[in-house]
Scaffold this motif. Sequence first.
Motif, PDB file in Angstrom:
ATOM      1  N   MET A   1       0.792  -1.305   0.056  1.00 49.54           N
ATOM      2  CA  MET A   1      -0.009  -0.239  -0.048  1.00 49.54           C
ATOM      3  C   MET A   1       0.806   1.141  -0.045  1.00 49.54           C
ATOM      4  N   SER A   2       1.964   1.139   0.925  1.00 48.55           N
ATOM      5  CA  SER A   2       2.750   2.200   1.081  1.00 48.55           C
ATOM      6  C   SER A   2       3.462   2.640  -0.379  1.00 48.55           C
ATOM      7  N   ALA A   3       3.795   1.556  -1.030  1.00 45.96           N
ATOM      8  CA  ALA A   3       4.757   1.737  -2.167  1.00 45.96           C
ATOM      9  C   ALA A   3       3.992   2.259  -3.276  1.00 45.96           C
ATOM     10  N   THR A   4       2.520   1.997  -3.506  1.00 46.15           N
ATOM     11  CA  THR A   4       1.788   2.568  -4.115  1.00 46.15           C
ATOM     12  C   THR A   4       1.555   4.023  -3.826  1.00 46.15           C
ATOM     13  N   LEU A   5       1.273   4.458  -2.752  1.00 45.17           N
ATOM     14  CA  LEU A   5       1.120   5.862  -2.395  1.00 45.17           C
ATOM     15  C   LEU A   5       2.289   6.688  -2.882  1.00 45.17           C
ATOM     16  N   ASP A   6       3.413   5.997  -2.312  1.00 44.47           N
ATOM     17  CA  ASP A   6       4.827   6.616  -2.447  1.00 44.47           C
ATOM     18  C   ASP A   6       4.967   7.500  -3.992  1.00 44.47           C
ATOM     19  N   LYS A   7       4.254   6.736  -4.975  1.00 45.08           N
ATOM     20  CA  LYS A   7       4.314   7.287  -6.293  1.00 45.08           C
ATOM     21  C   LYS A   7       3.832   8.715  -6.547  1.00 45.08           C
ATOM     22  N   ALA A   8       3.235   8.962  -5.497  1.00 46.03           N
ATOM     23  CA  ALA A   8       2.594  10.469  -5.657  1.00 46.03           C
ATOM     24  C   ALA A   8       3.481  11.588  -5.898  1.00 46.03           C
TER      25      ALA A   8
ATOM     26  N   THR B   1      -5.977  11.538  -0.674  1.00 45.68           N
ATOM     27  CA  THR B   1      -4.895  10.313  -0.592  1.00 45.68           C
ATOM     28  C   THR B   1      -5.641   9.227  -1.030  1.00 45.68           C
ATOM     29  N   ALA B   2      -6.708   8.755  -0.661  1.00 51.94           N
ATOM     30  CA  ALA B   2      -7.513   7.594  -0.807  1.00 51.94           C
ATOM     31  C   ALA B   2      -7.888   7.463  -2.183  1.00 51.94           C
ATOM     32  N   VAL B   3      -8.162   8.414  -2.926  1.00 59.24           N
ATOM     33  CA  VAL B   3      -8.631   8.498  -4.115  1.00 59.24           C
ATOM     34  C   VAL B   3      -7.194   8.350  -5.104  1.00 59.24           C
ATOM     35  N   TYR B   4      -6.151   9.077  -4.830  1.00 55.82           N
ATOM     36  CA  TYR B   4      -5.100   8.759  -5.573  1.00 55.82           C
ATOM     37  C   TYR B   4      -4.671   7.342  -5.553  1.00 55.82           C
ATOM     38  N   GLY B   5      -4.684   6.719  -4.459  1.00 55.46           N
ATOM     39  CA  GLY B   5      -4.321   5.647  -4.065  1.00 55.46           C
ATOM     40  C   GLY B   5      -5.118   4.448  -4.930  1.00 55.46           C
ATOM     41  N   TYR B   6      -6.415   4.744  -4.916  1.00 60.45           N
ATOM     42  CA  TYR B   6      -7.255   3.832  -5.960  1.00 60.45           C
ATOM     43  C   TYR B   6      -6.752   3.912  -7.397  1.00 60.45           C
ATOM     44  N   ALA B   7      -6.546   5.333  -7.929  1.00 61.69           N
ATOM     45  CA  ALA B   7      -6.303   5.469  -9.126  1.00 61.69           C
ATOM     46  C   ALA B   7      -4.830   4.884  -9.581  1.00 61.69           C
ATOM     47  N   ARG B   8      -3.918   4.927  -8.658  1.00 60.92           N
ATOM     48  CA  ARG B   8      -2.717   4.503  -8.791  1.00 60.92           C
ATOM     49  C   ARG B   8      -2.570   3.039  -8.906  1.00 60.92           C
ATOM     50  N   LEU B   9      -3.543   2.575  -8.008  1.00 62.47           N
ATOM     51  CA  LEU B   9      -3.521   0.994  -8.157  1.00 62.47           C
ATOM     52  C   LEU B   9      -4.114   0.442  -9.340  1.00 62.47           C
ATOM     53  N   VAL B  10      -5.232   1.046  -9.917  1.00 58.97           N
ATOM     54  CA  VAL B  10      -5.693   0.763 -11.037  1.00 58.97           C
ATOM     55  C   VAL B  10      -4.906   0.646 -12.407  1.00 58.97           C
TER      56      VAL B  10
ATOM     57  N   PRO C   1     -16.866  -6.280   3.471  1.00 62.43           N
ATOM     58  CA  PRO C   1     -16.043  -5.047   3.199  1.00 62.43           C
ATOM     59  C   PRO C   1     -15.080  -5.166   1.841  1.00 62.43           C
ATOM     60  N   PRO C   2     -14.584  -4.183   1.583  1.00 58.35           N
ATOM     61  CA  PRO C   2     -13.513  -4.325   0.430  1.00 58.35           C
ATOM     62  C   PRO C   2     -12.495  -5.265   0.949  1.00 58.35           C
ATOM     63  N   ARG C   3     -11.726  -5.711   0.148  1.00 57.04           N
ATOM     64  CA  ARG C   3     -10.558  -6.707   0.610  1.00 57.04           C
ATOM     65  C   ARG C   3      -9.458  -6.040   0.339  1.00 57.04           C
ATOM     66  N   HIS C   4      -9.149  -5.363  -0.586  1.00 58.39           N
ATOM     67  CA  HIS C   4      -7.869  -4.506  -0.559  1.00 58.39           C
ATOM     68  C   HIS C   4      -7.588  -3.309   0.009  1.00 58.39           C
ATOM     69  N   PRO C   5      -6.659  -3.129   0.815  1.00 60.55           N
ATOM     70  CA  PRO C   5      -6.575  -2.163   1.931  1.00 60.55           C
ATOM     71  C   PRO C   5      -6.649  -0.807   1.306  1.00 60.55           C
ATOM     72  N   LEU C   6      -6.318  -0.686   0.080  1.00 58.30           N
ATOM     73  CA  LEU C   6      -6.456   0.881  -0.575  1.00 58.30           C
ATOM     74  C   LEU C   6      -8.001   1.047  -0.641  1.00 58.30           C
ATOM     75  N   LEU C   7      -8.838  -0.039  -1.032  1.00 57.83           N
ATOM     76  CA  LEU C   7     -10.152   0.084  -1.308  1.00 57.83           C
ATOM     77  C   LEU C   7     -10.985   0.285   0.012  1.00 57.83           C
ATOM     78  N   LEU C   8     -10.369  -0.418   1.053  1.00 54.82           N
ATOM     79  CA  LEU C   8     -10.851  -0.358   2.387  1.00 54.82           C
ATOM     80  C   LEU C   8     -10.812   1.104   2.985  1.00 54.82           C
TER      81      LEU C   8
END
Length: 294
Positions: free
Chosen positions: A1-8, A29-38, A87-94
């Motif tokens: 999760m942090s690796a994805t958000l670090d790309k910001a 941050t939550a929206v960015y994390g989702y968009a980055r994961l996609v 609930p959502p399974r992936h922590p970024l979606l949670l």
Amino acid sequence: MSATLDKATAENFPVAPAFLPRAWRDGLTAVYGYARLVDDIGDGDLAPGGRDAVLLGLDPAAADDRLAMLDALEADLLRVFGSAGGPPRHPLLLALRPVARAHALTPEPFLGLIEANRQDQRVRRYETYGDLVAYCELSANPVGRLVLSLTGTSTPERIRLSDAVCTALQIVEHVQDVAEDLGRDRIYLPAEDMRRFHVSEADLAAPTAGASVRALVAFESERARALLDEGLPLVGSVHGRLRLLLAGFVGGGRAALRAVTAAGFDVLPGPPEPTKSGLLREVAAVLRTAPRKR
């Protein structure tokens, strides 16, 4: 999760700067994390080991099946909005679920981002500029609309202006990343424009750009610049810290275009990147020139 958000930190514009209220930062941050994961799923840029696949309920080996991963992500997204059990399974979606509830977000913008990445698996060339703009409506415009929703400032006119800015930012990214995209067997420069400027795919694979490629990149850059100018009134339509955030988006796009221009429109050795001082100058210019609406 942090690796994805670090790309910001690698984006052309600030994602959730510290001057914003905490609730806005958390939402962005939550929206960015989702968009980055996609995007990471669609580009095959997930961390190795298949952990994201497992989190989405798939076998680790499915991490390389991008369409299956996008389908699983869509199913998890529906859990964010209560359309599927549990609930959502992936922590970024949670992390996204309380944000969606607090701001009464709808699934449509999030689904658009998934569909854009599905399209990336099927469509690797764009014939016309109109085709590219239609892609940007899925891949970029939903993000701006979510920013307006998160900040409680969404109106039809602001959505129109935001769409112009977001489409511009997507085109800027395409212009910067011509070589990287070609390495993924994708070309986002419209084929009709490539013919107009007598540019072949082999020309895009060269180590440096010839005159025709530079002219094409300059042409697409000017299109993006015009869209940023069209969306500029969005900055003046809001106040306070949101105005500064939106100025960061527009200024980030302008600074990236200035870097492309400074490179002589030769983007083939790698994406020209704006300097921090260049970004600050462009943001200041946006704040000075954005027409204000009271």
